[in-house]
Design a protein around this motif. Sequence first.
Motif, PDB file in Angstrom:
ATOM      1  N   ALA A   4       0.836  -1.206   0.000  1.00 31.38           N
ATOM      2  CA  ALA A   4       0.000   0.000   0.000  1.00 31.38           C
ATOM      3  C   ALA A   4       0.873   1.258   0.000  1.00 31.38           C
ATOM      4  O   ALA A   4       0.567   2.244  -0.685  1.00 31.38           O
ATOM      5  CB  ALA A   4      -0.925  -0.008   1.211  1.00 31.38           C
ATOM      6  N   MET A   5       1.959   1.208   0.750  1.00 30.86           N
ATOM      7  CA  MET A   5       2.878   2.356   0.791  1.00 30.86           C
ATOM      8  C   MET A   5       3.568   2.577  -0.545  1.00 30.86           C
ATOM      9  O   MET A   5       3.823   3.724  -0.955  1.00 30.86           O
ATOM     10  CB  MET A   5       3.929   2.135   1.889  1.00 30.86           C
ATOM     11  N   ALA A   6       3.878   1.498  -1.235  1.00 28.84           N
ATOM     12  CA  ALA A   6       4.566   1.605  -2.520  1.00 28.84           C
ATOM     13  C   ALA A   6       3.736   2.409  -3.520  1.00 28.84           C
ATOM     14  O   ALA A   6       4.284   3.130  -4.361  1.00 28.84           O
ATOM     15  CB  ALA A   6       4.860   0.214  -3.068  1.00 28.84           C
ATOM     16  N   LYS A   7       2.402   2.298  -3.401  1.00 26.65           N
ATOM     17  CA  LYS A   7       1.530   3.071  -4.289  1.00 26.65           C
ATOM     18  C   LYS A   7       1.625   4.567  -4.004  1.00 26.65           C
ATOM     19  O   LYS A   7       1.274   5.393  -4.848  1.00 26.65           O
ATOM     20  CB  LYS A   7       0.086   2.590  -4.142  1.00 26.65           C
ATOM     21  N   GLU A   8       2.096   4.907  -2.787  1.00 25.60           N
ATOM     22  CA  GLU A   8       2.310   6.311  -2.433  1.00 25.60           C
ATOM     23  C   GLU A   8       3.756   6.735  -2.706  1.00 25.60           C
ATOM     24  O   GLU A   8       4.150   7.870  -2.407  1.00 25.60           O
ATOM     25  CB  GLU A   8       2.016   6.530  -0.944  1.00 25.60           C
ATOM     26  N   GLY A   9       4.547   5.790  -3.241  1.00 25.23           N
ATOM     27  CA  GLY A   9       5.951   6.096  -3.497  1.00 25.23           C
ATOM     28  C   GLY A   9       6.811   6.067  -2.248  1.00 25.23           C
ATOM     29  O   GLY A   9       7.885   6.683  -2.197  1.00 25.23           O
ATOM     30  N   LEU A  10       6.340   5.324  -1.214  1.00 23.06           N
ATOM     31  CA  LEU A  10       7.057   5.277   0.059  1.00 23.06           C
ATOM     32  C   LEU A  10       7.608   3.884   0.343  1.00 23.06           C
ATOM     33  O   LEU A  10       7.087   2.878  -0.154  1.00 23.06           O
ATOM     34  CB  LEU A  10       6.107   5.668   1.205  1.00 23.06           C
ATOM     35  N   THR A  11       8.656   3.818   1.153  1.00 23.37           N
ATOM     36  CA  THR A  11       9.200   2.567   1.662  1.00 23.37           C
ATOM     37  C   THR A  11       9.250   2.636   3.182  1.00 23.37           C
ATOM     38  O   THR A  11       9.113   3.722   3.778  1.00 23.37           O
ATOM     39  CB  THR A  11      10.618   2.313   1.130  1.00 23.37           C
ATOM     40  N   LYS A  12       9.454   1.487   3.811  1.00 27.10           N
ATOM     41  CA  LYS A  12       9.590   1.447   5.271  1.00 27.10           C
ATOM     42  C   LYS A  12      10.723   2.360   5.737  1.00 27.10           C
ATOM     43  O   LYS A  12      10.581   3.120   6.702  1.00 27.10           O
ATOM     44  CB  LYS A  12       9.897   0.009   5.727  1.00 27.10           C
ATOM     45  N   GLU A  13      11.834   2.226   5.048  1.00 30.51           N
ATOM     46  CA  GLU A  13      13.026   2.961   5.466  1.00 30.51           C
ATOM     47  C   GLU A  13      12.815   4.473   5.367  1.00 30.51           C
ATOM     48  O   GLU A  13      13.372   5.249   6.163  1.00 30.51           O
ATOM     49  CB  GLU A  13      14.220   2.538   4.606  1.00 30.51           C
ATOM     50  N   MET A  14      12.001   4.910   4.413  1.00 30.66           N
ATOM     51  CA  MET A  14      11.759   6.356   4.224  1.00 30.66           C
ATOM     52  C   MET A  14      10.983   6.950   5.391  1.00 30.66           C
ATOM     53  O   MET A  14      11.202   8.110   5.760  1.00 30.66           O
ATOM     54  CB  MET A  14      11.002   6.591   2.916  1.00 30.66           C
ATOM     55  N   ILE A  15      10.069   6.188   5.978  1.00 34.68           N
ATOM     56  CA  ILE A  15       9.236   6.760   7.049  1.00 34.68           C
ATOM     57  C   ILE A  15       9.697   6.345   8.443  1.00 34.68           C
ATOM     58  O   ILE A  15       9.286   6.943   9.441  1.00 34.68           O
ATOM     59  CB  ILE A  15       7.749   6.395   6.863  1.00 34.68           C
ATOM     60  N   GLY A  16      10.544   5.319   8.543  1.00 33.26           N
ATOM     61  CA  GLY A  16      11.057   4.893   9.841  1.00 33.26           C
ATOM     62  C   GLY A  16      10.115   3.954  10.573  1.00 33.26           C
ATOM     63  O   GLY A  16       8.923   3.852  10.255  1.00 33.26           O
ATOM     64  N   ARG A  17      10.669   3.270  11.568  1.00 34.84           N
ATOM     65  CA  ARG A  17       9.932   2.214  12.266  1.00 34.84           C
ATOM     66  C   ARG A  17       8.715   2.745  13.009  1.00 34.84           C
ATOM     67  O   ARG A  17       7.625   2.161  12.943  1.00 34.84           O
ATOM     68  CB  ARG A  17      10.871   1.493  13.244  1.00 34.84           C
ATOM     69  N   GLU A  18       8.853   3.828  13.721  1.00 36.46           N
ATOM     70  CA  GLU A  18       7.753   4.345  14.536  1.00 36.46           C
ATOM     71  C   GLU A  18       6.552   4.724  13.679  1.00 36.46           C
ATOM     72  O   GLU A  18       5.413   4.370  13.984  1.00 36.46           O
ATOM     73  CB  GLU A  18       8.230   5.563  15.343  1.00 36.46           C
ATOM     74  N   GLU A  19       6.801   5.413  12.589  1.00 38.77           N
ATOM     75  CA  GLU A  19       5.722   5.829  11.704  1.00 38.77           C
ATOM     76  C   GLU A  19       5.100   4.616  11.010  1.00 38.77           C
ATOM     77  O   GLU A  19       3.881   4.552  10.805  1.00 38.77           O
ATOM     78  CB  GLU A  19       6.240   6.828  10.666  1.00 38.77           C
ATOM     79  N   PHE A  20       5.972   3.630  10.666  1.00 33.41           N
ATOM     80  CA  PHE A  20       5.453   2.416  10.022  1.00 33.41           C
ATOM     81  C   PHE A  20       4.504   1.681  10.967  1.00 33.41           C
ATOM     82  O   PHE A  20       3.451   1.191  10.544  1.00 33.41           O
ATOM     83  CB  PHE A  20       6.609   1.502   9.616  1.00 33.41           C
ATOM     84  N   LEU A  21       4.859   1.590  12.233  1.00 37.50           N
ATOM     85  CA  LEU A  21       3.997   0.894  13.196  1.00 37.50           C
ATOM     86  C   LEU A  21       2.682   1.643  13.407  1.00 37.50           C
ATOM     87  O   LEU A  21       1.636   1.019  13.615  1.00 37.50           O
ATOM     88  CB  LEU A  21       4.732   0.694  14.518  1.00 37.50           C
TER      89      LEU A  21
END
Length: 878
Positions: free
Chosen positions: A97-114
Motif C-alpha cells: 500500500a505504501m509503494a503506491k504512495e511512493g514510500l518505503t519502510k526505510e523512508m518513514i522509519g519504524r515508529e511511523e510504520f507501526l
Amino acid sequence: METNMAKSYSPKDVEERLYKEWMEKGYFHAHAGSGKPPYTIVIPPPNITGQLHMGHALDETIQDAVIRMKRMQGYEALWLPGTDHASIATEVKIVDAMAKEGLTKEMIGREEFLKRSWKWKEQYGGRIVSQLKKLGSSCDWDRERFTMDEGCSRAVREVFVKLYEKGLIYKGNRIINWCPNCETALSDAEVEYEEQDSHLWHIFYRCEDGEGGITIATTRPETMLGDTAVAVHPDDERYKSMIGKNLILPIMNKPIPVVADEYVEKEFGTGAVKITPAHDPNDFEVAQRHGLPVIRVMTDDGLMNENAGKYAGIPSLEAREKIVEELKDLGVLVKIEPYRHNVGTCYRCHATVEPLVSEQWFVAMKDLVKPALEAVRSGETTFIPKRYEKIYFNWLENIKDWCISRQLWWGHRIPAYYCDKCGHMTIAVDAPECCPECGSKDIRQDEDVLDTWFSSGLWPFSTLGWPDDTEDLRYFYPTTTLVTGYDIIFFWVARMMVFGKEIMGDAPFKNVSIHGIVRDSQGRKMSKSLGNGIDPLEVIDKHGADALRFSLVVGNAAGSDMRFYWEKVESAGNFANKIWNAARFLLMNSDGIARDIDTARLDIADKWILSRLNDIIREVTDCMDRFELGLAAQKVYDFIWSEYCDWYIEMAKPRLYGDDEEDKHHVLSVLTRVLMDSLKLLHPFMPFLTEEIYRNLPGADETIMLSSWPVYDGSFTFEKAESDMEIVMDAIRQIRQLRSSMNVPPSRRAELIIRTDRKDSVEACRAYLLKLAFGSDVRFAEAGQSSKGFASCVCELGEIFMPVGELVDIDKESERLLKEKDRLTGEIARAEGKLSNERFVAKAPEHVVNEERQKLASYKEMLEKILARIAEFEELKN
C-alpha cells in the motif's frame, strides 16, 4: 389457528435479526465459577489480513456446532475468539500500500510504520470478525483477543524471558531458511516444497598436487564460490587415498580439503559432496564437525556478496549462468543433466528459499518437545481421527531448533536490549531504563520481531489471562477441544502442546479434532491461480448461513477433505423449507397450548415415532461426542425429512382432521414434542432456522440455545411397536411401488388381502394401511385361497394381493414379475457365490455369514412365490 410464521422461510429476514438479539441478550457469554462443568474451545485465530474463505467456514461451523451442543447440555461453554497479527502477511500488505504512495519502510522509519500498521489493523482487522458473525458463530465476543494486544504481548515477553533464563532460547549463527523477497528468516514449518525442473551440473575439482581430482554434482553452482571442503565417505575405497589432501576450488583458485564424513552416501552420484557450510544445513553440520570455515557468498536480498569476487553485486540466478560459462571455459564442467527435485519456497510469497548462515534467535527444541510427545502417547491429549498423530509424532521426533527471529517491523519485538557503551545484553519483560552493568542509558532494543507462531503457540493460556492467575485461567484451562485443519498440525498444534506443557504443566486441550480442506467440485484445492474459489459470503447471500453450514458438514467423514457443490447448498435450503412447512402445518392446527404426552393414548404410530426419536437422540449425541458431525447431521436430516415429515405427519392427519378433540390434542402433543427435540438436535448445524421455529412452538423456552439438549428416555422406547411399524411401512412402500408401476392413481382404492403370520401388526396398523396404501379394505387371505386375478408384492410382512380388475394392465404386471424374477435370481447367485467362497466363510464374522444365509433362504422363498405368480398371470392371459 393462525401462525405468525411466514409462508416460506427467508434467511435474510431472520439471520441478522436473530444474531443481533443473541448478542444483545448475552447468550454467547460464559461465566467463570458458575459451578457448571467448563467446556472450552479457543478459535484458531484468523489473520487480520484475511477474508472469510471456505476453510474458515468449515472450521467455524464445526466449532460452533460443538459449542452449541455443549451449551445446551449444561456446560459452561466458552468459545474464545480472536485474531492473529500475522507478521509477514500484514507487513507485505502495508508495504504494498505504501509503494503506491511512493514510500518505503526505510523512508518513514519504524515508529511511523507501526502507526500505519495499527491504523491498518483498526481499518481491516475487524472485517473477518464481522464475517464470522454472519456465519452464526456463537463466540464469546466480550472476551475477543488479539495476539498483539497488551495482555498477549506481555505473555510473549514473559515466556521469552523464562525460556532464555533456562537456556532454551539462544542467539547464534546457524543455517536458516531465508526468503530473499520478504527479506526475513523462516522456520522449517514456513517452507513449502514443490517439484521444479532444474539441472545437475557435474564439476571437476583437481588435486592440488596435480594427481587426479574429484567430480562433484550440484544443483546450485553459484554457491560453489563458498565451498570450504569436499566430503567423501570414510569407507569409500575410491577416495581413501585422497582424504586429507587438498583440491583446488575452480574460479576461486584456492585449496580446500577432502574430509571423511559418514553423512556422505557412497552410492549417490559420484560419492563426493561439495561442502558449502553457509548455504546448506547438512554442509553446516559437516563444517561444525571438521572445524571448516563458513563463507557466505550471498546478501539478504539475493545478490552475490564481496566473497563472490568478480561476481559481487550480481543477482544469484544471473551469476549462476555466468559461473557455468566460466566453468565451461576452464574445461572443468564435465556434464549437465536435466534434474527434477523438490525446491523450498516461502509459504507467503512463494519465492525460492535460500539456506543461509545468519545470526538469529533460536529455541532449543530437543528437550522441550519430550513432554508434548508424551502427552499424546499417554492419552492426555487425543487426536481425532487418530491417524493424524503420525504427523504430530513425525514432526516433533525429527524437530530441529526453531528459528524465531524475523527481520520485520510488525510483530512482537524481541525483548533483548543492548548497551552501546559496554556491549552488555539484557533480556527483560520490561525495557530497562539503564544498563544494569554500567548504568548507561544508551540502550537499544533488538531490531527483529518474533515468528508469528511463537505468540500463537501461547494462545490457549495467554487469552485466558496468563501470566496473571485469573479466574478465567483457573476455570477454563486446560481447554477441552481444539478444532483445526491437518495442514497446521506442525505449524500450530505442536507448538501449543510444547508451550502448554512447558509453561502451564498441562496439555492445552484434551481433544484435537482434525478436519480436511474444502475442495472444488472437481476435487481441486481452491486457489486464486485456478480461479475456483467460492466466496462463503456469496453463498450466505443467496441461500443463507444455515444452508452453507449444513452443506459443509452433512455426510462428510471426520478428518477427510470434502468437495463443495452448489447442489448440496440448494439441497440444504430445500431441507430448511421442508422443516419450515412442517412447523407451519403443526401451528396452523394447534391451539397454542403446551400439553404433556398422555402415554395412555399412544397408538402404534405415536409409539413408533417417539421410539425412533429416542434412537436418533442417542445416535446423534454419540456421533457428536465422537466428532462424527457429518454422520450426526445426516441422521437428523433423514429422521426429520423422511420419518417425521413424510411419514408421521401423514399418519397424524386423520386425527388432526377428525372430530375427537382429545385425539387431536394428543397427536399435537406428540407432533410438538418430536419437532421440538428434532430442532434441538439440528440447532448446532442450522442455528437460525431452528431458533426462529422453536420460539413459535407451544411450551418453548426463551431461546433454543439455552434449552436442554434432548436425552434418551427409556419410557419412550417401544421396541415392538417400532418393529411392527417398520414392517408395515415397508409393506406400504411396496404397495405404492406396485401401484405406481401399474399407473394406478391414488384416487382408486383397492382391497388389500394379506397373507401373513403377523396379524397383530396388521390390526395395529390397519388405519395406516388403509390411508397410506390407498386401501378400500384390509382382510386376511384364507387358507388355500387362490391368488389368481390379483396383483401382488412380497415383503417382510408377507404376501399382499390387490384385485386386478380394472386396476391392472395384466401384460405390464407380467413384465414386472419377470424383472423381479431376474433380480431375485441375481441375488441368489450373488449370495451362493459368497457362501461358496471358503475364505469368506472362514474369515467373515459369524453373524455376517449367518445373515447371508438368511438372505439366501429369503430370496429363494420370494422367488418361489414370484414364479407362482408368473404362472398365474400366464393363465389370466390365456
